[in-house]
Design an enzyme around this catalytic site. Structure first.
Site, PDB file in Angstrom:
ATOM      1  N   ASP A  43       3.031   4.664  -3.321  1.00 35.85           N
ATOM      2  CA  ASP A  43       3.333   5.072  -1.948  1.00 35.85           C
ATOM      3  C   ASP A  43       2.443   6.275  -1.632  1.00 35.85           C
ATOM      4  O   ASP A  43       2.498   7.286  -2.332  1.00 35.85           O
ATOM      5  CB  ASP A  43       4.805   5.474  -1.808  1.00 35.85           C
ATOM      6  N   HIS A  88      10.682   7.335  -0.678  1.00 33.08           N
ATOM      7  CA  HIS A  88      10.020   8.292   0.210  1.00 33.08           C
ATOM      8  C   HIS A  88      10.963   9.408   0.658  1.00 33.08           C
ATOM      9  O   HIS A  88      10.626  10.598   0.579  1.00 33.08           O
ATOM     10  CB  HIS A  88       9.490   7.583   1.467  1.00 33.08           C
ATOM     11  N   CYS A 120       7.228   3.429  -6.000  1.00 33.18           N
ATOM     12  CA  CYS A 120       8.503   2.765  -5.773  1.00 33.18           C
ATOM     13  C   CYS A 120       9.295   2.745  -7.079  1.00 33.18           C
ATOM     14  O   CYS A 120       8.762   2.354  -8.123  1.00 33.18           O
ATOM     15  CB  CYS A 120       8.271   1.343  -5.270  1.00 33.18           C
TER      16      CYS A 120
END
Length: 272
Positions: free
Chosen positions: A185, A217, A178
């Site tokens: 992630d 993402h 992040c």
């Protein structure tokens, strides 16, 4: 312009006690795209961000709690992505709200998310089933030395122009972080393509080079699509990353060459 640092990420926040669509925090896609040479007006891909929501609850007209799961799909052509923690807080704000019916709830969520993203968002109740093994051929068993964990190194990518193939390559080793909190992630990423045969060892090294990279993402998947396209020159390409769940949500960004039909939401990875 909203930035990730302006969001609720990394901050202590009280959970909402009443419905509040203002909790949703949009982040413009244009900034991260400009960093990798993409223009919102001429994107080299089609795609969507598919979310699976596991913690959805509200009250019926008599005050009885209801629960559901849902699949949400945001088009990649939307000018804004939806920041995940704000999405979670928004869904939590429905917990004590009386709503006439499940369909009324769905319509409200559609309206709120579409307003946040700046484009029509699809919402359906239910989730795809689990699949133990991903579709495609795993490259994770390759024996090789790796010592680069970031920033992403597109120089690792190459392809054999003398051998044209159509295949799906899969790795469960994608990890990024992040950009605000530094939290990891985790994802399984698949690349389906037709074109010069991609060097698998180089591809695995490239994917592992995201390990210390800080980016959302959706942005990671667009970077992968762009760099594989530029370095390997496939005739067409699909990239999808299925991220593990956090805060009752998982996200599955998918990007593909124009003309490729969107995949049906037919399964979830075992880690999801």
């Amino acid at each position: 312009m909203n930035t990730p640092q302006d969001s609720s990420l990394g901050r202590e926040v009280s959970y909402p006690s009443q419905y509040d669509p203002g909790l949703l925090f949009p982040i413009p896609r244009s900034g991260a795209r400009a960093e990798i040479g993409l223009d919102d007006a001429a994107l080299p891909f089609v795609g969507h961000d598919r979310w699976h929501a596991f913690e959805l609850s509200w009250l019926d007209p008599r005050g009885k709690p209801q629960v559901a799961v849902a699949t949400v799909q945001v088009p990649c052509t939307s000018p804004r992505l939806i920041e995940s923690k704000s999405f979670k807080l928004y869904l939590n704000s429905l917990n004590s709200t009386r709503i006439d019916s499940a369909e009324a709830l769905r319509a409200r969520i559609v309206a709120d998310l579409s307003d946040c993203a700046g484009a029509p968002v699809q919402v359906e109740f239910g989730l795809p089933g689990l699949r133990e093994t991903p579709l495609g051929e795993s490259i994770d068993g390759l024996e090789l030395e790796i010592d680069c964990y970031g920033p992403p190194q597109a120089d690792f990518l190459s392809a054999n122009a003398g051998e044209v193939v159509e295949e799906t390559l899969v790795s469960a080793l994608l990890k990024s972080n992040c950009p605000v909190t530094g939290q990891p992630d985790w994802a399984t990423v698949s690349l389906r393509y037709r074109g010069p045969k991609i060097d698998r060892a180089g591809l695995l090294r490239y994917l592992v080079s995201y390990r210390e990279h800080a980016e959302f993402h959706e942005q990671c998947v667009e970077r992968i699509f762009s760099e594989v396209s530029a370095r390997c020159q496939p005739q067409w390409l699909e990239v999808e990353a299925r991220y593990t769940r956090r805060g009752g949500l998982d996200i599955n960004p998918w990007r593909a060459s124009p003309g490729i039909a969107a995949p049906a939401a037919t399964y979830r990875e075992l880690r999801q």
